[in-house]
Scaffold this active site. Structure first.
Site, PDB file in Angstrom:
ATOM      1  N   GLU A   1       5.067 -11.520  14.758  1.00 48.74           N
ATOM      2  CA  GLU A   1       4.557 -12.124  15.992  1.00 48.74           C
ATOM      3  C   GLU A   1       4.884 -13.627  15.986  1.00 48.74           C
ATOM      4  O   GLU A   1       5.360 -14.169  16.976  1.00 48.74           O
ATOM      5  CB  GLU A   1       3.048 -11.900  16.057  1.00 48.74           C
TER       6      GLU A   1
ATOM      7  N   ARG B   1       0.808  -1.223   0.000  1.00 51.87           N
ATOM      8  CA  ARG B   1       0.000   0.000   0.000  1.00 51.87           C
ATOM      9  C   ARG B   1       0.844   1.277   0.000  1.00 51.87           C
ATOM     10  O   ARG B   1       0.320   2.355  -0.271  1.00 51.87           O
ATOM     11  CB  ARG B   1      -1.033  -0.048   1.125  1.00 51.87           C
TER      12      ARG B   1
END
Ligand code: AMP
Length: 172
Positions: free
Chosen positions: A97, A60
């Site tokens: 994560e 993006r």
């Protein structure tokens, strides 16, 4: 202008518990798009920062990075996920994560000593932007600052980044 009103919240995308901040609704709004680009430009210029290149992070960062580069009469350089760029690349791995990811940039994309701004739609944990800053460092370019449309402040991403100006337009 109330940019938050132009950003769409999609709960539980791409997985349960995540609120996805969708900037496509901002970009399709002609006044919102102009305001976002001009605000970035003004804020960077006010800080005396004029890039030779705008580096956009996949994917993006590609949606508005070239427009910002055009405003500055600068070039645009994409930083991509692994295996997408055709010529020789530099890579930087970073932690997620669960597991790791990588960002890549063409080795010859930035002339040594060039002045660079990094942009992406959103900063969350800051891992992607930090890895991109390392890529800039690797090729001997000078990082002037970062620009993000959205900042998720609770995640403290900006603490991870090098000490250069970080411009964000909307905070959650
Ligand atoms: P991070 O490396 O954690 O700062 O993650 C930043 C990247 O993940 C950006 O490229 C964002 O486009 C994407 N991202 C992370 N969280 C969100 C969210 N809540 N909404 C939209 N994009 C997100």
């Amino acid at each position: 202008m109330d940019l938050k009103a132009l950003i769409r919240d999609i709960p539980d995308f791409p997985k349960p518990g995540i609120v996805f901040r969708d900037i496509t609704t901002l970009l399709r709004d002609r006044e919102g798009l102009r305001y976002a680009i001009e605000t970035f430009e003004t804020k960077f210029r006010d800080a005396n920062l004029t890039p030779d290149y705008v580096v956009g992070i996949e994917s993006r960062g590609f949606l508005f990075g070239p427009t910002l580069a055009y405003q500055f009469n600068a070039g645009f350089v994409p930083v991509r996920k692994p295996g997408k760029l055709p010529a020789a690349v530099h890579s930087v791995e970073y932690d997620l994560e669960y597991g790791t990811d990588k960002v890549e940039m063409h080795q010859d994309a930035l002339p040594q000593g060039s002045n660079v701004i990094i942009v992406d739609d959103l900063i969350a944990t800051g891992g992607t932007a930090q890895a991109t800053a390392e890529l800039i460092n690797k090729v001997g370019s000078q990082l002037l600052g970062f620009g993000f449309i959205v900042e998720l402040t609770e995640l403290g991403g900006r603490e991870k980044l090098p000490h250069v100006p970080i411009i964000t337009l909307v905070q959650y």
